[in-house]
Write a protein that holds these residues in place. Sequence first.
Motif, PDB file in Angstrom:
ATOM      1  N   GLY A 168       0.816  -1.210   0.000  1.00 38.88           N
ATOM      2  CA  GLY A 168       0.000   0.000   0.000  1.00 38.88           C
ATOM      3  C   GLY A 168       0.850   1.260   0.000  1.00 38.88           C
ATOM      4  O   GLY A 168       2.083   1.218  -0.034  1.00 38.88           O
ATOM      5  N   GLY A 169       0.181   2.382   0.039  1.00 36.93           N
ATOM      6  CA  GLY A 169       0.872   3.667   0.012  1.00 36.93           C
ATOM      7  C   GLY A 169       1.780   3.892   1.206  1.00 36.93           C
ATOM      8  O   GLY A 169       2.913   4.363   1.065  1.00 36.93           O
ATOM      9  N   SER A 170       1.298   3.554   2.390  1.00 33.97           N
ATOM     10  CA  SER A 170       2.115   3.732   3.599  1.00 33.97           C
ATOM     11  C   SER A 170       3.348   2.840   3.562  1.00 33.97           C
ATOM     12  O   SER A 170       4.441   3.255   3.956  1.00 33.97           O
ATOM     13  CB  SER A 170       1.293   3.423   4.850  1.00 33.97           C
ATOM     14  OG  SER A 170       0.238   4.336   4.985  1.00 33.97           O
ATOM     15  N   ASP A 171       3.170   1.619   3.078  1.00 35.98           N
ATOM     16  CA  ASP A 171       4.293   0.692   2.965  1.00 35.98           C
ATOM     17  C   ASP A 171       5.329   1.217   1.975  1.00 35.98           C
ATOM     18  O   ASP A 171       6.531   1.173   2.238  1.00 35.98           O
ATOM     19  CB  ASP A 171       3.789  -0.680   2.524  1.00 35.98           C
ATOM     20  CG  ASP A 171       4.908  -1.687   2.375  1.00 35.98           C
ATOM     21  OD1 ASP A 171       5.585  -1.968   3.386  1.00 35.98           O
ATOM     22  OD2 ASP A 171       5.117  -2.187   1.254  1.00 35.98           O
ATOM     23  N   PHE A 172       4.861   1.742   0.859  1.00 33.17           N
ATOM     24  CA  PHE A 172       5.768   2.287  -0.154  1.00 33.17           C
ATOM     25  C   PHE A 172       6.587   3.442   0.423  1.00 33.17           C
ATOM     26  O   PHE A 172       7.808   3.496   0.267  1.00 33.17           O
ATOM     27  CB  PHE A 172       4.975   2.753  -1.383  1.00 33.17           C
ATOM     28  CG  PHE A 172       5.821   3.445  -2.407  1.00 33.17           C
ATOM     29  CD1 PHE A 172       6.656   2.716  -3.240  1.00 33.17           C
ATOM     30  CD2 PHE A 172       5.795   4.823  -2.533  1.00 33.17           C
ATOM     31  CE1 PHE A 172       7.445   3.352  -4.185  1.00 33.17           C
ATOM     32  CE2 PHE A 172       6.579   5.471  -3.467  1.00 33.17           C
ATOM     33  CZ  PHE A 172       7.412   4.732  -4.300  1.00 33.17           C
ATOM     34  N   ILE A 173       5.914   4.347   1.102  1.00 37.49           N
ATOM     35  CA  ILE A 173       6.606   5.496   1.700  1.00 37.49           C
ATOM     36  C   ILE A 173       7.623   5.028   2.739  1.00 37.49           C
ATOM     37  O   ILE A 173       8.755   5.515   2.787  1.00 37.49           O
ATOM     38  CB  ILE A 173       5.588   6.475   2.320  1.00 37.49           C
ATOM     39  CG1 ILE A 173       4.779   7.138   1.207  1.00 37.49           C
ATOM     40  CG2 ILE A 173       6.273   7.522   3.181  1.00 37.49           C
ATOM     41  CD1 ILE A 173       3.578   7.910   1.690  1.00 37.49           C
ATOM     42  N   ALA A 174       7.227   4.060   3.563  1.00 38.71           N
ATOM     43  CA  ALA A 174       8.140   3.544   4.589  1.00 38.71           C
ATOM     44  C   ALA A 174       9.375   2.914   3.963  1.00 38.71           C
ATOM     45  O   ALA A 174      10.493   3.077   4.467  1.00 38.71           O
ATOM     46  CB  ALA A 174       7.418   2.529   5.467  1.00 38.71           C
ATOM     47  N   ARG A 175       9.205   2.218   2.857  1.00 39.17           N
ATOM     48  CA  ARG A 175      10.349   1.564   2.208  1.00 39.17           C
ATOM     49  C   ARG A 175      11.289   2.578   1.561  1.00 39.17           C
ATOM     50  O   ARG A 175      12.511   2.393   1.571  1.00 39.17           O
ATOM     51  CB  ARG A 175       9.864   0.519   1.214  1.00 39.17           C
ATOM     52  CG  ARG A 175       9.213  -0.637   1.940  1.00 39.17           C
ATOM     53  CD  ARG A 175       8.789  -1.780   1.064  1.00 39.17           C
ATOM     54  NE  ARG A 175       7.987  -2.713   1.839  1.00 39.17           N
ATOM     55  CZ  ARG A 175       8.482  -3.614   2.683  1.00 39.17           C
ATOM     56  NH1 ARG A 175       9.780  -3.705   2.866  1.00 39.17           N
ATOM     57  NH2 ARG A 175       7.676  -4.416   3.352  1.00 39.17           N
ATOM     58  N   VAL A 176      10.740   3.649   1.026  1.00 38.84           N
ATOM     59  CA  VAL A 176      11.592   4.709   0.478  1.00 38.84           C
ATOM     60  C   VAL A 176      12.381   5.371   1.609  1.00 38.84           C
ATOM     61  O   VAL A 176      13.593   5.596   1.499  1.00 38.84           O
ATOM     62  CB  VAL A 176      10.746   5.752  -0.294  1.00 38.84           C
ATOM     63  CG1 VAL A 176      11.568   6.973  -0.649  1.00 38.84           C
ATOM     64  CG2 VAL A 176      10.147   5.123  -1.546  1.00 38.84           C
ATOM     65  N   ILE A 177      11.696   5.661   2.708  1.00 38.42           N
ATOM     66  CA  ILE A 177      12.364   6.259   3.867  1.00 38.42           C
ATOM     67  C   ILE A 177      13.425   5.310   4.421  1.00 38.42           C
ATOM     68  O   ILE A 177      14.541   5.728   4.748  1.00 38.42           O
ATOM     69  CB  ILE A 177      11.330   6.632   4.952  1.00 38.42           C
ATOM     70  CG1 ILE A 177      10.452   7.778   4.462  1.00 38.42           C
ATOM     71  CG2 ILE A 177      12.013   6.994   6.263  1.00 38.42           C
ATOM     72  CD1 ILE A 177       9.254   8.063   5.342  1.00 38.42           C
ATOM     73  N   ALA A 178      13.094   4.023   4.507  1.00 35.81           N
ATOM     74  CA  ALA A 178      14.044   3.034   5.036  1.00 35.81           C
ATOM     75  C   ALA A 178      15.297   2.962   4.170  1.00 35.81           C
ATOM     76  O   ALA A 178      16.417   2.875   4.689  1.00 35.81           O
ATOM     77  CB  ALA A 178      13.379   1.666   5.124  1.00 35.81           C
ATOM     78  N   GLN A 179      15.109   3.007   2.862  1.00 34.04           N
ATOM     79  CA  GLN A 179      16.264   2.952   1.960  1.00 34.04           C
ATOM     80  C   GLN A 179      17.172   4.164   2.167  1.00 34.04           C
ATOM     81  O   GLN A 179      18.394   4.033   2.267  1.00 34.04           O
ATOM     82  CB  GLN A 179      15.788   2.891   0.511  1.00 34.04           C
ATOM     83  CG  GLN A 179      16.922   2.835  -0.487  1.00 34.04           C
ATOM     84  CD  GLN A 179      16.421   2.852  -1.926  1.00 34.04           C
ATOM     85  OE1 GLN A 179      15.238   3.007  -2.190  1.00 34.04           O
ATOM     86  NE2 GLN A 179      17.334   2.695  -2.854  1.00 34.04           N
ATOM     87  N   LYS A 180      16.574   5.338   2.256  1.00 33.67           N
ATOM     88  CA  LYS A 180      17.372   6.557   2.449  1.00 33.67           C
ATOM     89  C   LYS A 180      18.047   6.571   3.822  1.00 33.67           C
ATOM     90  O   LYS A 180      19.198   6.989   3.947  1.00 33.67           O
ATOM     91  CB  LYS A 180      16.494   7.806   2.283  1.00 33.67           C
ATOM     92  CG  LYS A 180      15.946   7.980   0.892  1.00 33.67           C
ATOM     93  CD  LYS A 180      17.054   8.198  -0.102  1.00 33.67           C
ATOM     94  CE  LYS A 180      16.496   8.407  -1.493  1.00 33.67           C
ATOM     95  NZ  LYS A 180      17.531   8.522  -2.505  1.00 33.67           N
TER      96      LYS A 180
END
Length: 112
Positions: free
Chosen positions: A42-54
Amino acid sequence: MTMKRIAPWLAILIASLAAGAAGAQQYPSKPVKIIVGFAPGGGSDFIARVIAQKLTERLGTQVIVENRPGAGSVLGSEVAVKSPPDGYTLLLTPASYTVNANVYKLSFDPLN
């Protein structure tokens, strides 16, 4: 001031600096976890994964996304609330977090 008067203060200063350096640890010394209150994909998961990568690139340590779906993100919030307040558990939650207190019976105070 004489050396007799300065020596005790100097000793206290040196001891406090040494204690601070010995007690300080490099953050992070273990993986950081981001809890998402929704299912993967979902959207929240996508955002969390982008943040986690950075954050992984920036901190130099692994940042893990942990999905805890259920009850409009309340289950994930409860996991975050019950984790130690050491800075290694983060919570990514949407605006519905503010509504949950009025909709669900929570085991924690969302304002504190």
